[in-house]
Motif scaffolding. Structure first.
Motif, PDB file in Angstrom:
ATOM      1  N   LEU A 143       0.353  -0.521   0.161  1.00  0.00           N
ATOM      2  CA  LEU A 143      -0.287  -0.420   0.188  1.00  0.00           C
ATOM      3  C   LEU A 143       0.963   1.142  -0.133  1.00  0.00           C
ATOM      4  CD1 LEU A 143      -2.197  -1.635   2.735  1.00  0.00           C
ATOM      5  CD2 LEU A 143      -3.024  -1.102   0.041  1.00  0.00           C
ATOM      6  N   PRO A 144       0.793   2.301  -0.427  1.00  0.00           N
ATOM      7  CA  PRO A 144       1.204   3.570  -0.242  1.00  0.00           C
ATOM      8  C   PRO A 144       1.584   4.061   1.071  1.00  0.00           C
ATOM      9  CG  PRO A 144      -1.090   4.107  -1.731  1.00  0.00           C
ATOM     10  CD  PRO A 144      -1.013   2.481  -1.069  1.00  0.00           C
ATOM     11  N   GLY A 145       2.639   4.349   1.136  1.00  0.00           N
ATOM     12  CA  GLY A 145       3.029   4.028   2.890  1.00  0.00           C
ATOM     13  C   GLY A 145       4.401   3.282   3.256  1.00  0.00           C
ATOM     14  N   GLY A 146       3.836   1.556   2.467  1.00  0.00           N
ATOM     15  CA  GLY A 146       4.891   0.911   2.525  1.00  0.00           C
ATOM     16  C   GLY A 146       4.271  -0.803   3.613  1.00  0.00           C
ATOM     17  N   GLU A 147       3.318  -0.150   3.447  1.00  0.00           N
ATOM     18  CA  GLU A 147       2.076  -1.504   4.286  1.00  0.00           C
ATOM     19  C   GLU A 147       1.765  -2.349   3.247  1.00  0.00           C
ATOM     20  OE1 GLU A 147      -1.251  -0.241   7.829  1.00  0.00           O
ATOM     21  OE2 GLU A 147      -0.342   1.547   6.976  1.00  0.00           O
ATOM     22  N   LEU A 148       2.006  -3.154   3.753  1.00  0.00           N
ATOM     23  CA  LEU A 148       1.447  -4.647   3.032  1.00  0.00           C
ATOM     24  C   LEU A 148       0.220  -4.383   3.517  1.00  0.00           C
ATOM     25  CD1 LEU A 148       4.278  -6.948   3.593  1.00  0.00           C
ATOM     26  CD2 LEU A 148       3.812  -5.666   2.003  1.00  0.00           C
ATOM     27  N   VAL A 149      -0.547  -5.800   1.778  1.00  0.00           N
ATOM     28  CA  VAL A 149      -2.634  -5.315   2.791  1.00  0.00           C
ATOM     29  C   VAL A 149      -3.070  -6.697   3.753  1.00  0.00           C
ATOM     30  CG1 VAL A 149      -4.828  -6.566   0.945  1.00  0.00           C
ATOM     31  CG2 VAL A 149      -3.194  -5.542   0.042  1.00  0.00           C
ATOM     32  N   ALA A 150      -2.212  -7.351   3.754  1.00  0.00           N
ATOM     33  CA  ALA A 150      -2.376  -8.885   5.037  1.00  0.00           C
ATOM     34  C   ALA A 150      -1.876  -7.314   6.224  1.00  0.00           C
ATOM     35  CB  ALA A 150      -1.165  -9.123   5.165  1.00  0.00           C
ATOM     36  N   ASP A 151      -1.727  -6.417   5.857  1.00  0.00           N
ATOM     37  CA  ASP A 151      -1.874  -6.067   8.011  1.00  0.00           C
ATOM     38  C   ASP A 151      -2.950  -5.001   7.866  1.00  0.00           C
ATOM     39  OD1 ASP A 151       0.791  -6.369   8.099  1.00  0.00           O
ATOM     40  OD2 ASP A 151       1.869  -4.430   7.121  1.00  0.00           O
ATOM     41  N   VAL A 152      -3.655  -5.221   7.130  1.00  0.00           N
ATOM     42  CA  VAL A 152      -5.346  -4.436   7.148  1.00  0.00           C
ATOM     43  C   VAL A 152      -6.158  -5.641   7.231  1.00  0.00           C
ATOM     44  CG1 VAL A 152      -4.513  -1.938   6.655  1.00  0.00           C
ATOM     45  CG2 VAL A 152      -4.946  -3.461   4.864  1.00  0.00           C
ATOM     46  N   LEU A 153      -6.420  -6.491   6.899  1.00  0.00           N
ATOM     47  CA  LEU A 153      -7.547  -7.675   6.548  1.00  0.00           C
ATOM     48  C   LEU A 153      -7.595  -8.125   7.865  1.00  0.00           C
ATOM     49  CD1 LEU A 153      -6.384  -8.936   3.164  1.00  0.00           C
ATOM     50  CD2 LEU A 153      -8.045  -7.486   4.011  1.00  0.00           C
ATOM     51  N   THR A 154      -8.468  -8.558   8.495  1.00  0.00           N
ATOM     52  CA  THR A 154      -9.394  -9.651   9.170  1.00  0.00           C
ATOM     53  C   THR A 154      -8.823 -10.923   9.017  1.00  0.00           C
ATOM     54  OG1 THR A 154     -11.045  -9.416   8.499  1.00  0.00           O
ATOM     55  CG2 THR A 154     -11.088  -8.131  10.027  1.00  0.00           C
ATOM     56  N   GLY A 155      -8.127 -11.568   8.230  1.00  0.00           N
ATOM     57  CA  GLY A 155      -7.971 -12.888   7.767  1.00  0.00           C
ATOM     58  C   GLY A 155      -7.152 -12.601   6.531  1.00  0.00           C
ATOM     59  N   PRO A 156      -6.959 -14.664   6.573  1.00  0.00           N
ATOM     60  CA  PRO A 156      -6.232 -15.211   5.537  1.00  0.00           C
ATOM     61  C   PRO A 156      -7.035 -15.105   4.050  1.00  0.00           C
ATOM     62  CG  PRO A 156      -6.885 -16.650   6.317  1.00  0.00           C
ATOM     63  CD  PRO A 156      -6.878 -15.734   7.428  1.00  0.00           C
ATOM     64  N   VAL A 157      -6.410 -14.717   2.627  1.00  0.00           N
ATOM     65  CA  VAL A 157      -7.193 -14.814   1.122  1.00  0.00           C
ATOM     66  C   VAL A 157      -7.353 -15.644   0.760  1.00  0.00           C
ATOM     67  CG1 VAL A 157      -7.485 -13.173  -0.783  1.00  0.00           C
ATOM     68  CG2 VAL A 157      -6.800 -11.636   1.280  1.00  0.00           C
ATOM     69  N   VAL A 158      -8.165 -16.696   0.499  1.00  0.00           N
ATOM     70  CA  VAL A 158      -8.606 -17.937  -0.032  1.00  0.00           C
ATOM     71  C   VAL A 158      -9.702 -17.491  -1.377  1.00  0.00           C
ATOM     72  CG1 VAL A 158      -7.370 -19.347   1.931  1.00  0.00           C
ATOM     73  CG2 VAL A 158     -10.563 -18.311   0.916  1.00  0.00           C
ATOM     74  N   ALA A 159      -9.383 -18.207  -2.209  1.00  0.00           N
ATOM     75  CA  ALA A 159     -10.033 -18.212  -3.292  1.00  0.00           C
ATOM     76  C   ALA A 159     -11.773 -19.412  -3.233  1.00  0.00           C
ATOM     77  CB  ALA A 159      -9.244 -18.709  -5.192  1.00  0.00           C
ATOM     78  N   VAL A 160     -12.283 -19.474  -3.640  1.00  0.00           N
ATOM     79  CA  VAL A 160     -13.455 -19.958  -3.532  1.00  0.00           C
ATOM     80  C   VAL A 160     -14.625 -20.204  -5.459  1.00  0.00           C
ATOM     81  CG1 VAL A 160     -15.585 -20.507  -2.637  1.00  0.00           C
ATOM     82  CG2 VAL A 160     -14.207 -19.573  -1.579  1.00  0.00           C
ATOM     83  N   PRO A 161     -14.244 -21.757  -5.411  1.00  0.00           N
ATOM     84  CA  PRO A 161     -14.462 -21.644  -7.263  1.00  0.00           C
ATOM     85  C   PRO A 161     -16.135 -21.915  -6.809  1.00  0.00           C
ATOM     86  CG  PRO A 161     -13.459 -23.773  -5.845  1.00  0.00           C
ATOM     87  CD  PRO A 161     -13.952 -22.915  -4.870  1.00  0.00           C
ATOM     88  N   SER A 162     -16.729 -21.910  -7.971  1.00  0.00           N
ATOM     89  CA  SER A 162     -18.635 -21.336  -8.234  1.00  0.00           C
ATOM     90  C   SER A 162     -19.083 -22.601  -8.346  1.00  0.00           C
ATOM     91  CB  SER A 162     -19.165 -20.418  -8.850  1.00  0.00           C
ATOM     92  OG  SER A 162     -18.009 -20.802 -10.298  1.00  0.00           O
ATOM     93  N   GLU A 163     -20.368 -23.179  -7.803  1.00  0.00           N
ATOM     94  CA  GLU A 163     -20.297 -24.582  -8.345  1.00  0.00           C
ATOM     95  C   GLU A 163     -20.786 -24.887 -10.199  1.00  0.00           C
ATOM     96  OE1 GLU A 163     -24.024 -24.998  -7.039  1.00  0.00           O
ATOM     97  OE2 GLU A 163     -23.884 -24.401  -4.482  1.00  0.00           O
TER      98      GLU A 163
END
Length: 748
Positions: free
Chosen positions: A117-137
């Motif tokens: 992110l601008p300023g050097g932070e990572l996106v992970a620092d402002v998320l509440t949990g891990p990011v995963v991909a979910v396939p559609s049915e």
């Protein structure tokens, strides 16, 4: 020693003249230096005003709203508040995703947390949990939910001071092509996070393109009106400096939560200040030009013009400010704050027009007439009585006063005919996707999301209910049309889940202070108007099952916003009318004339809204209107539209005290016709500039105010009001009509 005819030394006249000249130059220098300082600091405030915007509609609801109370209780069931940004990924050929594409999508999901992110932070620092991909049915899409920490979403990061939520969405959108193009896949960022980012992006044009368009349009009109290469720039500078003053006052107030500023309010503020400052400047310049034919020195002419213009300009500004401040009675924070925001803008316009503009016009000293070049007014003597040649508006005034009754009757019938279409105006609200004009990624992504996933799971309706009534509420709301499912929020933090996820094994419902949380999944997206209607039905069903239940969530918040806006319209409209009536009574020192002006402007507003209904429904085929559009339209049209009647009637009253009412109408309309027409064109043009911002609400406000101002300028002020006043005659000044001479037979 030389003396005048009364024995007074002539050198005293010279000293008095020099003293006035010194005071005049002192005023010019102090005014210009003061406004330059305001422009220096106010310009920086104007450029960064968007940093203190608040565009979350839920923040505008009153604490008493049911969705607000439900949200407060529902927050006790979760440890963190989140703003979800939903990334939808599909194959470029719309076919089922291959194993390689699924792998690429999963890799992209895992890389999101490492984006910077601008300023050097990572996106992970402002998320509440891990990011995963979910396939559609159907196997044709991937959903990547990105849960932004709600407590971090509005924090500013980087040199540009972007909000965290916006920076996250922009980082994902920038990285998606790099990660997915080789796999022949396309990604869209939608959901609440995507919509907020696109909304802020749309409002981003306020500081640049909106101001540029408005100023260029006004400049063109002023060049046509004045036919001078110098004078239009003096008026434009007055408007720009007024906007700087308004921003200088508003930014710290908004930054310290004294008032709320959203993108709509900022856009309206810019246009309102430019339009009002230009209108007030036009009135002062017109009177100054007239006085230059009566006074040899420009300083004396300006003094006379300033005194003559002060009352109508102050009355106009005061009336508009009083009307706008009535918005503070609104239960919606966005409406309540627009009142003082716009009122500050009008006050800044008033101050600039009566301090900066006179200083600019007197910069040339004794040669200040040159500002009107090449049509410089010529001194004709102190006994010059006004315009020296019959023009268009003199002919209009003669025509209206010769056939006053037929003119006002036909005009009124035409306005009433347009007003008959008011009931067809659809102003009960729109969905989030309808807010934007043109293609935006969040809207396109929502359509893709709906094609492959259950979009109602993203932001379900939340019902907080006593534990004993939990199942009864579930049974009641499940039968509501448009509801896909309903379930209790459990101890493991699961209920509706994310779109595409299989429900987990049943767990114990979470109980907080004897309450449980029922999450109701709708078939339509929570951002749609369809879900808003479902929320209304769910609320009815839940209350029937247990009167103590509270219904909240995004769809319920939109419902409460629309219902509160409708309530505001019923409450604020009569108050605005009473306030404006009182202001007119104080100005015109009469009761009949203010009533006449008020009724005329209400009819004008109704005609404008009727015309808007025709255009919105049948010409532009718009999906509807925001619930606040009628209220904004009323406040701006009645408060601003009354301006032109004030400008006209103050001059009519001035002339009536010398020549009688009917002759006063003829003279007043002839003298003010040109300047009021110019002012109306300027205000209509500036509000039309709002249409360059690609948002439905601002397009509709632009149309309503621009068309309404033109109706007020060319119909109400030119035909209806003069015809009525001429027909009624001296009685219009009742009960203080004795100071006005009787109309002679010729004038009648």
């Amino acid at each position: 020693m030389l003396s005048d005819s009364e024995g007074q030394p002539r050198h005293r006249d010279g000293e008095a003249t020099r003293s006035r000249g010194t005071a005049r130059w002192l005023f010019v220098v102090v005014a210009i230096l003061g406004w330059l300082a305001i422009a220096a600091f106010g310009g920086m405030a104007q450029g960064t005003l968007s940093q203190v915007q608040e565009n979350d509609s839920s923040a505008f609801l009153p604490a008493s709203a049911e969705s607000t109370r439900a949200g407060d209780r529902a927050s006790e069931f979760t440890q963190t508040d989140t703003l979800p940004a939903l990334v939808v990924v599909t194959s470029d050929d719309d076919a089922a995703l291959t194993e390689e594409q699924l792998g690429a999508g999963q890799a992209f999901a895992e890389s999101i947390g490492d984006l910077e992110l601008p300023g050097g932070e990572l996106v992970a620092d402002v998320l509440t949990g891990p990011v995963v991909a979910v396939p559609s049915e159907d196997g044709e899409a991937l959903l990547i939910p990105v849960s932004i920490d709600g407590s971090e979403a509005d924090r500013l990061v980087g040199e540009e001071e972007d909000r965290v939520s916006i920076a996250v969405v922009e980082a994902i959108r920038a990285e998606a092509p790099n990660a997915l193009d080789d796999a022949a896949m396309t990604a869209w960022v939608t959901g609440p996070g995507g919509f907020v980012a696109d909304l802020v992006s749309a409002f981003g044009g306020i500081d640049g393109i909106l101001l540029a368009v408005a100023l260029v349009v006004v400049l063109v009109i002023l060049v046509i009106v004045y036919r001078s290469p110098v004078l239009p720039f003096a008026v434009i500078l007055t408007s720009v400096f007024a906007l700087c003053l308004a921003a200088l006052v508003i930014k710290p107030l908004a930054g310290n939560d004294v008032l709320q500023l959203n993108g709509q309010s900022q856009g309206i503020l810019s246009i309102l200040v430019i339009g009002a400052a230009t209108d007030y400047s036009l009135l002062l310049v017109a009177r100054y030009r007239e006085e230059l034919t009566r006074h040899r020195h420009p300083g004396a002419a300006m003094r006379a013009a300033w005194r003559a213009s002060l009352e109508p300009i102050a009355a106009s500004a005061g009336t508009v400010i009083a009307g706008l401040l009535c918005l503070m009675l609104s239960d919606l924070g966005s409406n309540a704050s627009l009142g003082p925001v716009a009122a500050i803008g009008i006050a800044a316009s008033f101050l600039a027009a009566l301090t900066l503009l006179p200083a600019l016009l007197l910069l040339g000293g004794a040669r200040s007439r040159a500002v009107f070049w090449p049509r410089r007014p010529v001194f004709g003597g102190a006994d010059v009585a006004g315009p020296q040649r019959a023009g268009l508006w003199q002919r209009v005034a003669d025509a209206v006063t010769r056939r006053a009754r037929p003119v006002w009757v036909v005009t009124l019938l035409g306005l009433v005919a347009l007003a008959a279409f008011v009931p067809t105006l659809r102003a009960d609200g729109t969905g989030e996707s309808d807010v934007f004009r043109g293609e935006v990624e969040a809207v396109a992504g929502e359509e893709v999301l709906a094609a492959h996933f259950e979009v109602g799971q993203v932001e379900p309706i939340q019902v907080v209910v006593p534990e004993a009534s939990g199942q009864a509420v579930i049974d009641a709301v499940t039968g509501v049309e448009g509801v896909a499912s309903a379930s209790l929020f459990t101890e493991d933090g699961d209920s509706a889940g994310q779109p595409g996820q299989e429900p987990a094994e049943p767990a114990e419902p979470l109980v907080v202070d004897g309450l449980v949380l029922v999450q109701v999944v709708t078939e339509a997206s929570a951002e749609s108007q369809e879900a808003t209607g479902v929320a209304a039905d769910v609320r009815v069903a839940a209350h029937e099952a247990d009167p103590e239940s509270l219904v909240g969530g995004a769809a319920a918040e939109r419902l409460d916003t629309q219902e509160t806006a409708a309530s505001d319209l019923r409450t604020i409209v009569p108050i605005v009318l009473v306030v404006i009536f009182i202001m007119l009574v104080l100005l015109l020192r009469a009761i009949v004339a203010p009533l006449l002006l008020l009724v005329a402007n209400v009819v004008s507003f109704a005609a404008t809204m009727g015309l808007a209904a025709i255009v919105f429904n049948h010409v532009l085929d718009l999906p509807g209107a925001d619930a606040t559009v009628p209220l904004y339209g009323f406040v701006f049209l009645v408060a601003l539209g009354i301006d032109y009647s004030i400008f006209l009637m103050t001059r009519v009253r001035e002339e009536s005290l010398q020549h009688g009412t009917r002759e006063g109408v003829r003279r007043g309309l002839a003298v003010t016709g040109g300047v009021i027409t110019s002012a109306g064109l300027v205000l209509a043009a500036t509000f039309s500039a709002l249409a360059v911002i690609p948002l439905l609400f601002l397009l509709q406000i632009a149309f309503i105010v621009a068309v309404g101002v033109l109706i007020d300028t060319f119909v109400v002020r030119s035909l209806l009001v003069p015809g009525l006043v001429h027909d009624i005659g001296r009685t219009v000044w009742w009960p203080w009509a004795r100071r006005v001479p009787q109309d002679n037979r010729q004038a009648s």
